[in-house]
Scaffold this motif. Structure first.
Motif, short mmCIF file in Angstrom:
data_model
loop_
_atom_site.label_atom_id
_atom_site.label_comp_id
_atom_site.label_asym_id
_atom_site.label_seq_id
_atom_site.Cartn_x
_atom_site.Cartn_y
_atom_site.Cartn_z
N ILE A 162 -42.51 -6.39 -52.79
CA ILE A 162 -42.37 -6.22 -54.26
C ILE A 162 -43.28 -4.90 -54.42
O ILE A 162 -43.13 -4.44 -55.67
N LEU A 163 -44.57 -4.42 -53.74
CA LEU A 163 -44.84 -4.11 -53.95
C LEU A 163 -44.45 -2.21 -53.95
O LEU A 163 -44.42 -1.95 -54.59
N GLY A 164 -43.23 -2.24 -53.13
CA GLY A 164 -42.40 -1.08 -52.84
C GLY A 164 -41.96 -1.10 -54.69
O GLY A 164 -41.48 -0.39 -54.93
N PHE A 165 -41.18 -2.12 -55.10
CA PHE A 165 -40.86 -1.90 -56.63
C PHE A 165 -41.43 -2.42 -57.54
O PHE A 165 -41.61 -0.89 -58.03
N ILE A 166 -42.56 -2.10 -57.43
CA ILE A 166 -43.52 -2.22 -58.32
C ILE A 166 -44.18 -0.12 -58.58
O ILE A 166 -44.51 0.02 -59.40
N VAL A 167 -44.24 0.35 -56.95
CA VAL A 167 -44.78 0.98 -57.04
C VAL A 167 -43.39 2.54 -57.74
O VAL A 167 -43.41 3.51 -58.51
N ASP A 168 -42.07 1.89 -57.43
CA ASP A 168 -41.31 2.22 -58.10
C ASP A 168 -40.90 2.51 -59.19
O ASP A 168 -40.35 3.58 -59.54
N SER A 169 -41.27 1.26 -59.66
CA SER A 169 -41.34 1.63 -61.25
C SER A 169 -42.00 2.00 -61.93
O SER A 169 -41.91 2.67 -63.17
N LEU A 170 -43.24 2.46 -61.63
CA LEU A 170 -44.71 3.14 -61.96
C LEU A 170 -44.53 5.04 -61.97
O LEU A 170 -44.63 5.31 -62.78
N ARG A 171 -43.53 4.88 -60.98
CA ARG A 171 -43.48 6.27 -60.90
C ARG A 171 -42.07 6.86 -61.26
O ARG A 171 -41.73 8.01 -61.59
N VAL A 172 -41.14 5.67 -62.21
CA VAL A 172 -40.31 6.06 -62.43
C VAL A 172 -39.09 6.51 -60.97
O VAL A 172 -38.08 7.50 -61.94
N SER A 173 -39.35 6.36 -60.34
CA SER A 173 -38.20 6.69 -59.10
C SER A 173 -37.19 5.86 -58.88
O SER A 173 -37.54 5.00 -59.60
N TYR A 174 -36.27 5.62 -57.90
CA TYR A 174 -34.88 5.48 -57.77
C TYR A 174 -35.49 4.05 -57.00
O TYR A 174 -36.83 3.52 -56.20
N PHE A 175 -35.59 2.50 -58.04
CA PHE A 175 -35.71 1.22 -57.37
C PHE A 175 -35.19 0.85 -56.01
O PHE A 175 -33.72 1.49 -56.02
N GLY A 176 -36.40 0.70 -55.42
CA GLY A 176 -35.78 0.55 -53.99
C GLY A 176 -36.18 1.01 -52.71
O GLY A 176 -35.79 1.29 -51.31
N MET A 177 -36.40 2.49 -53.53
CA MET A 177 -36.68 3.49 -52.17
C MET A 177 -37.80 3.23 -51.49
O MET A 177 -37.40 3.28 -50.24
N THR A 178 -38.52 3.17 -52.75
CA THR A 178 -40.25 2.92 -51.34
C THR A 178 -39.87 1.51 -50.30
O THR A 178 -40.53 1.71 -49.45
N SER A 179 -39.12 0.63 -50.44
CA SER A 179 -38.82 -0.75 -49.43
C SER A 179 -37.84 -0.50 -48.83
O SER A 179 -38.32 -0.86 -47.36
N LEU A 180 -37.00 0.46 -48.92
CA LEU A 180 -36.04 1.10 -48.08
C LEU A 180 -36.77 1.76 -46.92
O LEU A 180 -36.44 1.77 -45.82
N MET A 181 -37.43 2.91 -47.58
CA MET A 181 -38.35 3.34 -46.78
C MET A 181 -38.91 3.04 -45.46
O MET A 181 -39.05 2.58 -44.61
N ILE A 182 -39.65 1.87 -46.15
CA ILE A 182 -40.92 0.89 -45.30
C ILE A 182 -39.82 0.13 -44.37
O ILE A 182 -39.85 0.05 -42.95
#
Lengths: 141, 264
Positions: free
Chosen positions: A52-72
């Motif tokens: 969920i944290l990954g999605f929050i960061v992606d939303s707030l940085r306007v980057s591809y949704f799911g990118m952070t979670s996928l990386m983790i």
């Protein structure tokens, strides 16, 4: 410290990290925290939190949704495969995987790569010093 | 027994990791789908106020002498650019080749709530205007008469502004005093005015403005928006082109409000 107090503190820390990272400081706090939690505290509730944290960061940085979670989770899978086929659980190896993933993430998502490299440089230096002192018998950890 | 339960725990964790990785990949692939956009919009609106307050901290210089001097300086730079433009328009009218371009535009107001890149010279700015405010990719972002950048990414409630310092930023530009034309390219800490014909004249401290590039849908960069000031010129008489280093007049790290030029 009780578990509930620890969880509350962790929640506050994560909230502050999210706000700072997406507003004032160009450093991947959330990815670093998420990776550390996913790698060192391997529990399903933690995975859900990190997801969920990954999605929050992606939303707030306007980057591809799911990118952070996928990386983790991609990093955790690679680390898991390494542990299964090439070696045992090792703190240094896990830290190395986290460092590489954070650098790649920072490079492609416009974070301050210099700050990330500086952070990991200091972190690895501290680890080596602690390891050296431990071998010399100066400290017991 | 203990061994089998720990094996089961480990298996559970492994399955969990793969499930979450697969979920992340699915969301990543379908990042433009309606449920994802809805969730994104919900998160963005929830964090909009705290981000706005946090970003504005330390950027309010209303009481300081430095702020009033900076404002006066900005006004003077604008007047210099206006003078140069009026002069060239006057000359064009005299030669009876004037073209009147009367464009009316709507402006969308937005607050800056985040940045990407260096803190002193951000390459991207995040603003609190998105699809719900009819923001589109390619819209010019301005502050007074200064070009800040162009919209690069749009989501439900937020958008990313690619500033003029971003290495991917490009815009047609000119020096009104001498009518030298070129392309402005972002270079992180400064801008590069490239492709200026060797026979054209560039002047140090000359104000560079946009030439104008609007598409058929009315979205783009208007002409005569101030980009920056020439700080140094690189000229080799044997080369067909010359170029110059251009520095922005506005400090992007101190901005809190901007305007988007919507369709014209």
């Amino acid at each position: 410290m009780k578990n509930s107090q620890l969880i509350f503190l962790l929640f506050i820390f994560i909230l502050v990290s999210v706000l700072l990272e997406t507003t004032l400081l160009n450093f991947p706090f959330v990815l670093l925290t998420g990776l550390s939690i996913a790698v060192f505290v391997r529990k399903i509730p933690m995975f859900i939190t990190v997801f969920i944290l990954g999605f929050i960061v992606d939303s707030l940085r306007v980057s591809y949704f799911g990118m952070t979670s996928l990386m983790i989770f991609g990093t955790v899978i690679l680390l898991f495969l390494y542990e299964k086929y090439l070696g045992n659980k090792d703190f240094l190896v896990s830290s190395f995987f986290i460092a590489i993933a954070t650098c790649i993430y920072s490079y492609f998502l416009n974070y301050s790569l210099f700050a990330v490299l500086l952070f990991f440089g200091l972190f690895i230096s501290v680890l080596f010093i602690l390891d050296f002192l431990k071998k010399k018998g100066k400290i017991f950890i | 027994m203990t061994g089998s339960s720990s094996k089961f725990q480990r298996k559970k964790i492994v399955i969990g990791i793969f499930v979450f990785a697969l979920l992340s990949l699915t969301v990543f692939v379908f990042h433009n789908s309606k449920p994802v956009l809805f969730f994104q919009g919900f998160i963005q609106s929830a964090f909009s106020v705290p981000k706005n307050v946090l970003y504005s901290l330390g950027k309010n210089e209303r009481d300081s002498k430095i702020y009033s001097l900076t404002q006066k300086n900005l006004k003077l730079e604008q007047k210099m650019a206006d003078y140069a433009l009026l002069k060239s328009e006057n000359e064009a009218l005299k030669s009876q080749f004037s073209i009147s371009t009367d464009t009316s535009q709507n402006l969308i107001s937005a607050k800056i709530i985040g940045f990407q890149g260096s803190s002193k010279n951000p390459t991207n700015l995040i603003i609190n205007a998105g699809l719900k405010d009819k923001v589109k990719i390619g819209m010019a972002v301005i502050f007074e008469r200064y070009l800040i950048g162009k919209i690069d990414t749009v989501s439900q409630d937020y958008s990313v502004v690619m500033t003029t310092l971003n290495p991917q930023f490009r815009v047609l530009a000119k020096l009104p005093e001498t009518n030298a034309n070129g392309i402005i390219l972002g270079r992180n800490d400064f801008m590069f005015l490239d492709g200026v014909v060797i026979t054209d004249t560039l002047k140090k401290d000359g104000i560079i403005v946009t030439k104008g590039e609007v598409d058929d849908k009315g979205i783009g960069v208007l002409p005569d928006l101030i980009i920056g000031k020439i700080s140094s010129i690189f000229k080799n008489e044997t080369a067909p082109f010359q170029n110059a280093e251009v520095i922005p007049i506005i400090d992007y790290s101190k901005l809190t409000n901007v305007f988007l030029i919507s369709q014209m």
